[in-house]
Design a protein around this motif. Sequence first.
Motif, PDB file in Angstrom:
ATOM      1  N   UNK A  44       0.841  -1.207   0.000  1.00 14.08           N
ATOM      2  CA  UNK A  44       0.000   0.000   0.000  1.00 14.08           C
ATOM      3  C   UNK A  44       0.874   1.253   0.000  1.00 14.08           C
ATOM      4  N   UNK A  45       1.833   1.296   0.927  1.00 14.45           N
ATOM      5  CA  UNK A  45       2.673   2.487   1.050  1.00 14.45           C
ATOM      6  C   UNK A  45       3.570   2.659  -0.174  1.00 14.45           C
ATOM      7  N   UNK A  46       4.126   1.563  -0.683  1.00 15.24           N
ATOM      8  CA  UNK A  46       4.959   1.639  -1.884  1.00 15.24           C
ATOM      9  C   UNK A  46       4.146   2.150  -3.068  1.00 15.24           C
ATOM     10  N   UNK A  47       2.906   1.660  -3.191  1.00 10.87           N
ATOM     11  CA  UNK A  47       2.035   2.147  -4.253  1.00 10.87           C
ATOM     12  C   UNK A  47       1.747   3.636  -4.112  1.00 10.87           C
ATOM     13  N   UNK A  48       1.560   4.077  -2.870  1.00  9.53           N
ATOM     14  CA  UNK A  48       1.327   5.500  -2.640  1.00  9.53           C
ATOM     15  C   UNK A  48       2.507   6.350  -3.069  1.00  9.53           C
ATOM     16  N   UNK A  49       3.713   5.924  -2.688  1.00  7.97           N
ATOM     17  CA  UNK A  49       4.915   6.667  -3.084  1.00  7.97           C
ATOM     18  C   UNK A  49       5.108   6.644  -4.600  1.00  7.97           C
ATOM     19  N   UNK A 110      12.129   4.519   2.554  1.00 10.60           N
ATOM     20  CA  UNK A 110      12.702   5.511   3.465  1.00 10.60           C
ATOM     21  C   UNK A 110      13.972   6.106   2.883  1.00 10.60           C
ATOM     22  N   UNK A 111      14.802   5.261   2.244  1.00  9.08           N
ATOM     23  CA  UNK A 111      16.034   5.746   1.612  1.00  9.08           C
ATOM     24  C   UNK A 111      15.706   6.675   0.442  1.00  9.08           C
ATOM     25  N   UNK A 112      14.691   6.303  -0.346  1.00  7.72           N
ATOM     26  CA  UNK A 112      14.366   7.074  -1.552  1.00  7.72           C
ATOM     27  C   UNK A 112      13.621   8.366  -1.228  1.00  7.72           C
ATOM     28  N   UNK A 113      12.620   8.280  -0.339  1.00  6.83           N
ATOM     29  CA  UNK A 113      11.746   9.432  -0.089  1.00  6.83           C
ATOM     30  C   UNK A 113      12.015  10.123   1.253  1.00  6.83           C
ATOM     31  N   UNK A 114      12.847   9.502   2.094  1.00  8.40           N
ATOM     32  CA  UNK A 114      13.131  10.110   3.384  1.00  8.40           C
ATOM     33  C   UNK A 114      11.960   9.972   4.348  1.00  8.40           C
ATOM     34  N   UNK A 115      12.024  10.682   5.452  1.00  2.74           N
ATOM     35  CA  UNK A 115      10.982  10.573   6.473  1.00  2.74           C
ATOM     36  C   UNK A 115       9.936  11.654   6.391  1.00  2.74           C
ATOM     37  N   UNK A 116       9.924  12.422   5.311  1.00  2.00           N
ATOM     38  CA  UNK A 116       8.946  13.499   5.158  1.00  2.00           C
ATOM     39  C   UNK A 116       7.557  12.945   4.833  1.00  2.00           C
ATOM     40  N   UNK A 117       6.567  13.797   5.008  1.00  2.00           N
ATOM     41  CA  UNK A 117       5.188  13.443   4.672  1.00  2.00           C
ATOM     42  C   UNK A 117       4.845  13.980   3.283  1.00  2.00           C
ATOM     43  N   UNK A 118       4.219  13.132   2.477  1.00  2.37           N
ATOM     44  CA  UNK A 118       3.864  13.520   1.114  1.00  2.37           C
ATOM     45  C   UNK A 118       2.346  13.387   0.924  1.00  2.37           C
ATOM     46  N   UNK A 119       1.848  14.196   0.007  1.00  2.00           N
ATOM     47  CA  UNK A 119       0.428  14.138  -0.337  1.00  2.00           C
ATOM     48  C   UNK A 119       0.299  13.952  -1.835  1.00  2.00           C
ATOM     49  N   UNK A 120      -0.469  12.963  -2.225  1.00  3.20           N
ATOM     50  CA  UNK A 120      -0.682  12.689  -3.648  1.00  3.20           C
ATOM     51  C   UNK A 120      -1.385  13.879  -4.308  1.00  3.20           C
ATOM     52  N   UNK A 121      -0.822  14.429  -5.398  1.00  5.89           N
ATOM     53  CA  UNK A 121      -1.488  15.545  -6.090  1.00  5.89           C
ATOM     54  C   UNK A 121      -2.850  15.115  -6.639  1.00  5.89           C
ATOM     55  N   UNK A 122      -3.849  15.934  -6.425  1.00 13.08           N
ATOM     56  CA  UNK A 122      -5.192  15.608  -6.909  1.00 13.08           C
ATOM     57  C   UNK A 122      -5.531  16.457  -8.126  1.00 13.08           C
ATOM     58  N   UNK A 203      -5.116   1.543  -3.528  1.00 14.57           N
ATOM     59  CA  UNK A 203      -5.433   2.142  -2.235  1.00 14.57           C
ATOM     60  C   UNK A 203      -4.378   3.134  -1.789  1.00 14.57           C
ATOM     61  N   UNK A 204      -3.085   2.792  -2.021  1.00 14.21           N
ATOM     62  CA  UNK A 204      -2.012   3.700  -1.629  1.00 14.21           C
ATOM     63  C   UNK A 204      -2.041   4.999  -2.406  1.00 14.21           C
ATOM     64  N   UNK A 205      -2.273   4.907  -3.713  1.00 12.66           N
ATOM     65  CA  UNK A 205      -2.310   6.111  -4.539  1.00 12.66           C
ATOM     66  C   UNK A 205      -3.510   6.987  -4.197  1.00 12.66           C
ATOM     67  N   UNK A 206      -4.666   6.356  -4.033  1.00  9.83           N
ATOM     68  CA  UNK A 206      -5.886   7.118  -3.736  1.00  9.83           C
ATOM     69  C   UNK A 206      -5.852   7.642  -2.301  1.00  9.83           C
ATOM     70  N   UNK A 207      -5.416   6.792  -1.372  1.00  5.77           N
ATOM     71  CA  UNK A 207      -5.376   7.211   0.026  1.00  5.77           C
ATOM     72  C   UNK A 207      -4.308   8.238   0.309  1.00  5.77           C
ATOM     73  N   UNK A 208      -3.273   8.281  -0.546  1.00  6.35           N
ATOM     74  CA  UNK A 208      -2.203   9.246  -0.334  1.00  6.35           C
ATOM     75  C   UNK A 208      -2.632  10.682  -0.508  1.00  6.35           C
ATOM     76  N   UNK A 209      -3.825  10.902  -1.031  1.00  3.83           N
ATOM     77  CA  UNK A 209      -4.303  12.259  -1.250  1.00  3.83           C
ATOM     78  C   UNK A 209      -4.993  12.851  -0.023  1.00  3.83           C
ATOM     79  N   UNK A 210      -5.524  11.992   0.870  1.00  6.06           N
ATOM     80  CA  UNK A 210      -6.150  12.589   2.060  1.00  6.06           C
ATOM     81  C   UNK A 210      -5.677  11.978   3.382  1.00  6.06           C
ATOM     82  N   UNK A 211      -5.037  10.805   3.347  1.00  2.00           N
ATOM     83  CA  UNK A 211      -4.427  10.283   4.565  1.00  2.00           C
ATOM     84  C   UNK A 211      -2.947  10.639   4.621  1.00  2.00           C
TER      85      UNK A 211
END
Length: 286
Positions: A44-49, A110-122, A203-211
């Motif tokens: 899920x998380x990999x798909x979101x990233x 974590x290595x690629x994106x770091x520990x920051x929080x990202x939001x999927x562009x809508x 789910x990761x891609x869609x959920x990344x926009x509001x979670x």
Amino acid sequence: MSGLNAFQLLNGLTFAALLFIVASGFTLIFGLLRIVNLAHGALYLTGGYAGYALASLTGSFLLGVLGAMAAVAVIGFVLDQGLLRFVRGHELRQVLLTLGVAFLLNDLTLVIFGGDTYTMPTPEPLKGAVRFAGLFYPKYRLFVLALGVVVFIALWLLINKTRLGALIRAGVDDAETIAAMGINIRRIFLLTFLLGAALAGLGGAVGGAFLTLYPSADAEILVFSLAVVIIGGRGSLVGAAVGALIVGLLNTVGQVMFPEFAYFVIFGPMAAILAFRPLGLFGKAA
């Protein structure tokens, strides 16, 4: 107060729709294929990233979602054919193996994106709010709710009204007979696994926009998905939908009314359900 209640009800329903999208993939893999895949949250998380990266690069939300599904399906293929085929029928080994894969994927992201929080562009049409049920509510969350319904209908038709669905159900009950009929049941199971993984990516891609997307999001969504499948009964699509509704609404109620006991509000009723229905609300004996 009634407006607030309606707003929280919609929050619960939209969160339930996202949970169903993720948990439906989990139910296909865990419930139908009898594979204990604890890497589902990491998928899920990999798909979101992946969706975030592609959508940011191309400016297309649709390409981001499709790319997330494709990327996670490829990971699912490697996981199933490269690792899980050696431990079929051994649930403890599957647990340890998929848990290790989850840690590996988490470290890579974590290595690629770091520990920051990202939001999927809508996309622009899904930004802002719309007047719904007497109140203004975010368009994107309503889109997620509609997408959850569409995914449920599509999966129900696939499993119950197609030859592929019949072969999946028959193969789970008696794989030897299906193989004796000249049908490559392993290929069918692989396609099912890829579909379950792709749903995690969706789910990761869609959920990344509001979670939002952050390093521990995989563990949280995995816990919720487990609760959905356990309450609904493994292998039951209707059970996954009902379980998602229960968990989504209880989570919303818990966060608003009992923030200190938010998890207990979910897992307390789950324990009570299992006391009377050990196989879940819609589960059947294997």
